[in-house]
Each structure stands twice: as structure tokens, then as C-alpha cells.
Scaffold this motif. Sequence first.
Motif, PDB file in Angstrom:
ATOM      1  N   ASN A 137     -94.790  15.981 -47.783  1.00  0.00           N
ATOM      2  CA  ASN A 137     -95.579  16.969 -48.514  1.00  0.00           C
ATOM      3  C   ASN A 137     -96.271  17.974 -47.605  1.00  0.00           C
ATOM      4  O   ASN A 137     -96.192  19.186 -47.856  1.00  0.00           O
ATOM      5  CB  ASN A 137     -96.603  16.268 -49.412  1.00  0.00           C
ATOM      6  CG  ASN A 137     -96.025  15.916 -50.776  1.00  0.00           C
ATOM      7  OD1 ASN A 137     -95.720  16.776 -51.572  1.00  0.00           O
ATOM      8  ND2 ASN A 137     -95.861  14.626 -51.014  1.00  0.00           N
ATOM      9  N   PRO A 138     -96.954  17.552 -46.531  1.00  0.00           N
ATOM     10  CA  PRO A 138     -97.602  18.548 -45.667  1.00  0.00           C
ATOM     11  C   PRO A 138     -96.612  19.513 -45.017  1.00  0.00           C
ATOM     12  O   PRO A 138     -96.875  20.720 -44.936  1.00  0.00           O
ATOM     13  CB  PRO A 138     -98.311  17.687 -44.615  1.00  0.00           C
ATOM     14  CG  PRO A 138     -98.532  16.374 -45.273  1.00  0.00           C
ATOM     15  CD  PRO A 138     -97.328  16.178 -46.151  1.00  0.00           C
ATOM     16  N   VAL A 139     -95.459  18.992 -44.566  1.00  0.00           N
ATOM     17  CA  VAL A 139     -94.488  19.860 -43.889  1.00  0.00           C
ATOM     18  C   VAL A 139     -93.885  20.862 -44.869  1.00  0.00           C
ATOM     19  O   VAL A 139     -93.823  22.073 -44.594  1.00  0.00           O
ATOM     20  CB  VAL A 139     -93.385  19.016 -43.223  1.00  0.00           C
ATOM     21  CG1 VAL A 139     -92.238  19.904 -42.745  1.00  0.00           C
ATOM     22  CG2 VAL A 139     -93.957  18.235 -42.044  1.00  0.00           C
ATOM     23  N   LEU A 140     -93.427  20.378 -46.024  1.00  0.00           N
ATOM     24  CA  LEU A 140     -92.814  21.284 -46.998  1.00  0.00           C
ATOM     25  C   LEU A 140     -93.830  22.284 -47.544  1.00  0.00           C
ATOM     26  O   LEU A 140     -93.499  23.462 -47.765  1.00  0.00           O
ATOM     27  CB  LEU A 140     -92.195  20.483 -48.140  1.00  0.00           C
ATOM     28  CG  LEU A 140     -90.935  19.685 -47.779  1.00  0.00           C
ATOM     29  CD1 LEU A 140     -90.504  18.803 -48.945  1.00  0.00           C
ATOM     30  CD2 LEU A 140     -89.794  20.599 -47.376  1.00  0.00           C
ATOM     31  N   SER A 141     -95.064  21.841 -47.761  1.00  0.00           N
ATOM     32  CA  SER A 141     -96.098  22.764 -48.232  1.00  0.00           C
ATOM     33  C   SER A 141     -96.406  23.820 -47.180  1.00  0.00           C
ATOM     34  O   SER A 141     -96.590  25.005 -47.505  1.00  0.00           O
ATOM     35  CB  SER A 141     -97.373  22.000 -48.601  1.00  0.00           C
ATOM     36  OG  SER A 141     -97.160  21.134 -49.701  1.00  0.00           O
ATOM     37  N   ALA A 142     -96.436  23.410 -45.899  1.00  0.00           N
ATOM     38  CA  ALA A 142     -96.693  24.374 -44.819  1.00  0.00           C
ATOM     39  C   ALA A 142     -95.556  25.392 -44.723  1.00  0.00           C
ATOM     40  O   ALA A 142     -95.798  26.591 -44.511  1.00  0.00           O
ATOM     41  CB  ALA A 142     -96.869  23.635 -43.497  1.00  0.00           C
ATOM     42  N   ILE A 143     -94.323  24.922 -44.873  1.00  0.00           N
ATOM     43  CA  ILE A 143     -93.184  25.836 -44.848  1.00  0.00           C
ATOM     44  C   ILE A 143     -93.265  26.818 -46.012  1.00  0.00           C
ATOM     45  O   ILE A 143     -93.043  28.027 -45.844  1.00  0.00           O
ATOM     46  CB  ILE A 143     -91.864  25.052 -44.888  1.00  0.00           C
ATOM     47  CG1 ILE A 143     -91.665  24.277 -43.580  1.00  0.00           C
ATOM     48  CG2 ILE A 143     -90.676  25.986 -45.117  1.00  0.00           C
ATOM     49  CD1 ILE A 143     -90.467  23.348 -43.595  1.00  0.00           C
ATOM     50  N   GLY A 144     -93.595  26.317 -47.191  1.00  0.00           N
ATOM     51  CA  GLY A 144     -93.727  27.196 -48.353  1.00  0.00           C
ATOM     52  C   GLY A 144     -94.809  28.238 -48.164  1.00  0.00           C
ATOM     53  O   GLY A 144     -94.622  29.419 -48.504  1.00  0.00           O
TER      54      GLY A 144
END
Length: 400
Positions: A137-144
Amino acid sequence: MADDVELTILMPCLNEAETLATCIGKANAFLARTGIRGEVVIADNGSTDGSRDIALANGARVVPVAQRGYGAALGTGIEAARGRYVIMGDADDSYDFANLDAFVTQLRDGADLVMGNRFAGGIAPGAMPWHHRYIGNPVLSAIGRRFFHTPIGDFHCGLRGFSRAAVLGLKLRTTGMEFASEMVVKATLAHLDISEVPTTLSRDGRSRPPHLRSFRDGWRHLRFLLLFSPRWLFLYPGIALLCMGLLVGAILLPGPLHIGQVALDIHTFLIAALCVIVGAQSIAFAVIGRRFASRYGFIPRSGTYDRILEALTLERILAIAIVLMLVGLVVLLWGFGQWAERGFGRLNPNSTLRAMILAMTALVTGFQLMMSGFMSSMINIPIYERRVADPAPPLHSDQA
């Protein structure tokens, strides 16, 4: 549409018999406590465990969805909703449907999309696997956030509210778990009013494993984010490779470069040439991808990109490609002559071989640009239907 229905509480369902009644009960309790004119809708994705009967028995409206998938169930449920606003959430009793006040407040204040944030509201022990909580979740949210400049802190929270009309206007297309990312990305690109409220996450109330598959669905989210951002997928890596290849190639074109005991010579020059070829092709893919995505409504149109794409006409691209290919052909013929003078033996790496690598790079890059130009122009062909031959109008009596 019923004008007096303000809120639809929507739950996708696939064999949720263990927790469905609890979720519907909480949702009905919220509507009763607040006095909101609303409904509970269950988008059933083909349950075989009696979930439909449970939903009907607890006062919910069931919308059958034949196509399997999280996004397919929610998309059909949103279309069938009667409320002006929709709050969606999973039917596994991990979200508290009895406390949706913050979502309704934001929606009434004009927000088009209200996202829950589980990291701000609190995650119960065991409610989220550690690799989802600290990596996925943190990685995908940061990418988004980086790709699309959205303020959302929890990209994949399943509890969210929105204006039904606004979300239908986004024309969401995905049918799987990436539906959650598509909603946020398209809402951001469409400049909708997006806000975020803290929400809690409890342990899944079911005894069976969840439908979510960590790596498969995580990849689907990442793939979606990349495909919806041709800049980050193609353009920026392409520019980096092209600039690096041109810089290193220009330095090594006259001869080898010695840095201490390290000598950068013909092999490094060859790698630089490959960087130029791959970089140019990646930039061409960015142009094609952007044109395709804008053309077919995947990404909203951009005035800046439209002006760039309008300037990149097929004729201009072909002119550049032909110049590159002619330069490459001339140098290649010169190198062939040098090779012939040596009896088709070994080429001089400090002069002839460098020129041959340069020639092949120009030829390949020119050919790639030519093919990419034609492909981009094919995408840009106007789409309309025209009758080849319309039937002749009937003759009037005075014309007979």
C-alpha cells in the motif's frame, strides 16, 4: 432514478454469507440513526452460498452481476444505484458501515470523491498483512501520488464515497481489483473535488481466505498506474537513455577515454549507441501511447500535449527519419569502402568501426522513427461512419 434517495450504500458480494447480514445491519442502522433517505445495494457476483437470500431477507436490494471481478461488480452496482451519492465498501465486516457520517458530510459539502484513509483512522491488529501495510500500500500509493499528483494517502482503501453522476462521467473500464486505482486516477485527471477522511479497518470477519491475491492484484494496480502514465513508463526513461547515449557517444567518438586505470573504448561506445536506439524508441512509444490514450478517452486531453502532438506530423517525422537514414547510408557506404581497401579484413576500431556503429545507429533510429510515425498517424485517423452509397430518394408523382 428515485429523486428522494440521497445515499446508496453499495457492497460487492461473492459468497459473503458469513458477514453479509452484519454489514447490511450496520448500514441500515446508520441510515436509521441519521434519517438519511437511502438504500443498501448488494452487487452479487455469482454467489453460491445463499448470500442473495441473506441480502433480501435483511432488506437490501440485490443487483446480479454476471461478469466476474471486483470492478465489474462495483461498476454495475454504481449504474444501478438510485442515490445521488454512493458509499462503497467490502462486505467482509472490515469496514464500519454504522459510522459513515464523515463521508456524507464531505459529499454534502461538494466533494466528488471522498476516500477513506485506514492509516490515519487506525488498523486493528491482524487486519492487514504486514507486506500490505508496510510495502504494498505505501509503495503503490506513493507511485500514484508521484505519477498523478493526487493528495490521496491511502490509494487502495475500499471504503469511499462519491457523487454517482461524477463517477459515471469518468467512464471507468477495468473489471478487476485495479478498479480502485482507476477511480482515483481518473478523478484526479478530471480535476474532481477529492477529499480524504480517517476510517478504521477491522479484522476480516470471514473464516475463508480473502479474494485478494497480493502479488497478482498488486501487479494489476502497478500495471494500471504505468499504463495510464506514458510519461513515466516511456518518456522519462527514454529521455534519460537518449541523453546518456548521446553524451557518452559524443565523448567517445574521437577516441578512447581513460579514467585512471579504466579505459572506455569501443565497447562502451557500442552501449551508448544502444542507449540512443532504445531511448529514441521509448520516446516514440510515449508519443504513440499518449495519442492513443487521449484519443480513446483513457486519459483526459492536455492542451500542452495536444500542441506537441499536432506539431509531430507524419511528414515532419518522415523528414527527420529520411535524413538520419541517408546520413547512416552514406557513412555505411564509406565504411564499406574502407573495409574493401583492407581486403574485407579487420576494421580499425579507432576510426572505421566507430563510424560503422554511428551509421548503423542512424539507420536503425531513422527506421524506427519512420515506423512510429506511421503508427501514430494511423491512431490519429478520424473515426466516423459514412455510407458508400445511399439509396436514391423515391420519385415524386410529378417526377415519375
